[in-house]
Write a protein that holds these residues in place. Structure first.
Motif, PDB file in Angstrom:
ATOM      1  N   ALA A  97       2.718   2.195  -4.044  1.00  0.00           N
ATOM      2  CA  ALA A  97       2.554   1.748  -5.159  1.00  0.00           C
ATOM      3  C   ALA A  97       1.787   3.039  -5.958  1.00  0.00           C
ATOM      4  O   ALA A  97       2.124   2.890  -7.312  1.00  0.00           O
ATOM      5  CB  ALA A  97       1.791   0.490  -5.361  1.00  0.00           C
ATOM      6  N   LYS A 104       9.079   7.779  -6.941  1.00  0.00           N
ATOM      7  CA  LYS A 104       9.690   6.547  -6.670  1.00  0.00           C
ATOM      8  C   LYS A 104      11.256   6.440  -6.980  1.00  0.00           C
ATOM      9  O   LYS A 104      11.976   5.896  -6.013  1.00  0.00           O
ATOM     10  CB  LYS A 104       8.815   5.200  -7.297  1.00  0.00           C
ATOM     11  CG  LYS A 104       7.603   5.039  -6.723  1.00  0.00           C
ATOM     12  CD  LYS A 104       6.990   3.861  -7.111  1.00  0.00           C
ATOM     13  CE  LYS A 104       5.424   4.143  -7.387  1.00  0.00           C
ATOM     14  NZ  LYS A 104       4.922   2.976  -8.283  1.00  0.00           N
ATOM     15  N   THR A 128       5.237  -0.125   0.569  1.00  0.00           N
ATOM     16  CA  THR A 128       4.916  -0.084  -0.692  1.00  0.00           C
ATOM     17  C   THR A 128       3.169   0.140  -0.418  1.00  0.00           C
ATOM     18  O   THR A 128       2.638   0.544  -1.432  1.00  0.00           O
ATOM     19  CB  THR A 128       5.036  -0.857  -1.897  1.00  0.00           C
ATOM     20  OG1 THR A 128       4.471  -2.015  -1.398  1.00  0.00           O
ATOM     21  CG2 THR A 128       6.350  -0.903  -1.940  1.00  0.00           C
TER      22      THR A 128
END
Lengths: 143, 556
Positions: A97, A104, A128
């Motif tokens: 994240a 990403k 993540t």
């Protein structure tokens, strides 16, 4: 005009070495894990790192960068409830994240094309953060 | 490995103007009552022996044992009834939706094959209406042999009817009768006496004669402050125990054979227990506080040890305690300092700080220094004197002051931790640490002051080294919802975190975060209070109004 599937594809190629390293892991068991990276200059998925069969899961998680995405293949050995030694290959899409949005997006759109080259993956995990690819998670999936 | 060592149970949820239902086991001295979504199974002979059934999705209203004691049927406000086993981890036998509204009471048939439920909404309800009472009929009970039944009402009367013909045969004498609404009634096992409880704060035992009239045999009162909270709303005659429950949730146990013996009082919290503190002088005394302002002391191994009688019972939002003093803040703009002697609180001193306090911490080595965080800044107090009020310019969500009072860490809405040094009344910003990805919810210094840990609303916890201000342990992301509370072990080696996801996770600072211990389902609704009583014992409290003690066995 030919349409290649309905998913968005980024047009990244897959290097020959990536495919052959995966086959080595699968058939000859010379690697515990392989970490792949997208090389934007060459526009393809290349091998970044491999780990020997003696390495542990901790070594593998330590080899993944904290702030950047990667693809990884891990050979997970375990013993079933019937006392059978088994081995399953996990594909891990590591997309923390905290990484950049661009990274990403790039890894997400290239994943399908890359996965298709790797024949013989048993399970796929998208992680993540480190808790999502905890050893417990692998153990639960394999059983 | 973790193991549940003790549970300090919550008390039945009680509301004014309504009786509550408690029922007993036909085989043992176990009683059932409800609090929120939980059904509590309490052993009257050993109040620490308590289990909680937490499978209802809506607040539970009543629970009853089947005649053979093997099953429990419990109902909730959505009209659902669940039948589950008393043993074997409460395995569910059946669940069905009986009514479309709240179920007020249910009863097993003597053969254990059928259940009748009554309540609001369409569905089964009373067939006969009895018009003998002039106000709400609060409770109706058949005698154990079924020959009679008795109804009690808010009109202060109790009427006895023939069990078969439903004809009125007598009533409870008004001589020495109750002076307030009668909320509940319970027959003795031999069917010759009844126990009634009333809003007049007393319980009465009546002898029921053959002709169906009742005369007062004895009036029982519990010690109390005499306020509204002592109104009695529930009762049960369970073998030798006479159980009465007050509006405040205090359970009084009288002995049926020795009516003059003083009652044993059991109490607990009725609402979310938002803070827990372990008193430093005696590590085994745990002080818990719920937001309704109730502060209770517990002793490990013994259980309920007393309620702190406060002079005013306002709600409490934050609580901090040292040996002989408790500092609280509520929903007004005041901070209260209350000296504590035993179970009595002395006169509280208060100070008005001008805005709503959001978080409160005491400098443990010099507890007259308190740091109060408000919406946009902090206030430093010496005793009850405001030493300085500082507007920090960002929204403050959590704060902590070092034990020596020289440093403070303030966490903001944006997840940044600001470290300030304190000299007198001046705050100087020394550093800003960025790691959290959500508003900071809790910050705690380690007992040896070499580290501090912070938790946020994004379910992450980070341990920092205090001197270098570097991250010492990261990836503590194993909660699945916001982190509410955090506690350090006395040797500063372990950190326990409690979250809205009902879990308590214990990490060792020297080991990677992945080798953590998880206690799942510690408190239905979320964990709000955490403390260590010693190296291997963690106490937690939560939304289910219970306090639980957990033993940790060191991992090999």
């Amino acid at each position: 005009m030919s349409f290649r599937g309905t998913n968005a594809s980024s047009g990244m190629g897959v290097a020959e070495l990536s495919k052959s390293t995966f086959l080595e892991l699968q058939r000859k068991k010379v690697h515990r894990y392989v970490i792949f990276k997208i090389d934007e200059n060459k526009k393809e998925v290349v091998v970044e790192k491999t780990g020997g069969p003696a390495e542990s899961y901790e070594d593998f998680t330590a080899a993944l960068p904290e702030n950047d995405c990667r693809y990884a293949v891990y050979d997970f050995d375990f013993v079933t409830s019937e006392n059978c030694q088994k081995s399953k290959i996990f594909f891990i899409a590591w997309s923390p994240a905290v990484s950049r949005i661009r990274a990403k997006m790039l890894y997400a759109t290239s994943k399908d094309r890359f996965r298709r080259e790797l024949d013989g993956i048993h399970y796929e995990i998208q992680a993540t953060d480190p808790t999502e690819m905890d050893l417990e998670v692998l153990r639960d999936r394999a059983n | 490995m973790t193991q549940l060592a003790e549970t300090y149970a919550c008390v039945p949820t009680a509301e004014r103007g309504r009786g509550i239902l408690i029922s007993g086991s036909p085989k043992s001295n176990t009683i059932l009552y409800t609090n929120g979504r939980s059904v509590i199974i309490l052993n009257l002979d050993n109040p620490l022996d308590v289990s909680v059934y937490a499978e209802h999705a809506y607040p539970a209203t009543v629970a009853r044992f089947s005649p053979n004691g093997e099953w429990i049927a419990s109902a909730d406000v959505s009209g659902a009834v669940r039948i589950w086993g008393t043993r074997n981890e409460f395995v569910l036998k059946k669940e069905f939706k009986v009514l479309s509204g709240r179920i007020d009471d249910l009863q097993w048939s003597p053969d254990g094959m059928r259940i009748v439920a009554c309540g609001e909404g369409k569905g089964k309800s009373f067939v006969r209406a009895f018009m003998d009472h002039s106000n709400f009929a609060n409770c109706v009970r058949f005698s154990p042999d079924g020959s009679k039944f008795i109804t009690v009402s808010s009109d202060k009367k109790g009427i006895i009817y023939d069990g078969k013909s439903a004809e009125k045969i007598g009533e409870l004498s008004s001589e020495d009768g109750h002076k307030g609404s009668i909320y509940a009634v319970s027959w003795s096992p031999d069917g010759k006496q009844v126990l009634t409880v009333s809003a007049d704060k007393s319980a009465k035992i009546w002898d029921i004669s053959e002709d169906g009239n009742g005369k007062v045999k004895k009036t029982l009162t519990s010690p109390g402050s005499g306020g509204v909270e002592d109104m009695l709303v529930g009762c049960l005659w369970q073998n030798d125990h006479l159980v009465t429950v007050s509006l405040a949730g205090t359970i009084s146990l009288f002995s049926a054979t020795d009516l003059d013996k003083a009652p044993v009082l059991l109490s607990g919290h009725m609402k979310n227990v938002t803070s827990l503190v372990v008193l430093k002088n005696d590590p085994k005394v745990i002080v818990s506080c719920s937001y309704d302002g109730l502060i209770i002391k517990w002793i490990q191994g013994v259980g309920y040890s007393g309620r702190l009688q406060r002079k005013d019972n306002s709600q409490i939002k934050c609580l901090a305690a040292v040996e002989e003093e408790i500092v609280t803040s509520g929903f007004d703009n005041k901070i209260w300092r209350v000296p504590v002697h035993g179970d009595q609180c002395g006169d509280a001193d208060s100070v008005d700080i001008g805005t709503q306090p959001k978080d409160l911490s005491l400098a443990l080595l010099s507890p007259e220094i308190a740091l109060v965080s408000t919406d946009s800044g902090v206030v430093i107090l010496h005793g009850t004197k405001v030493v300085s009020t500082v507007n920090l310019g960002f929204t403050v969500t959590a704060s902590a002051i070092a034990p020596d009072g020289m440093e403070a860490i303030i966490g903001g809405q944006d997840g940044k931790l600001h470290i300030y040094s304190i000299t007198g009344d001046i705050l100087k910003e020394e550093a800003v640490l960025e790691k959290h990805r959500g508003a900071v919810s809790v910050i705690r210094y380690s007992p040896d002051v070499s580290m501090f840990a912070s938790g946020d609303l994004n379910r992450e916890v980070v341990v920092w080294d205090r001197v270098s201000r570097e991250v010492k342990l990261k990836n503590m992301l194993y909660h699945t919802a916001r982190v509410n509370c955090l506690a350090w072990s006395p040797d500063s080696r372990m950190v326990a975190t409690g979250s809205l996801d009902t879990c308590v996770i214990i990490y060792e600072v020297d080991k990677p975060a992945s080798s953590r211990l998880t206690i799942k389902g510690a408190h239905l609704g979320g964990v709000y209070g955490l403390a260590f009583t010693d190296q291997y014992t963690v106490v937690s409290s939560g939304e289910d109004a219970c306090v639980r003690v957990w033993r940790l066995t060191p991992q090999s």
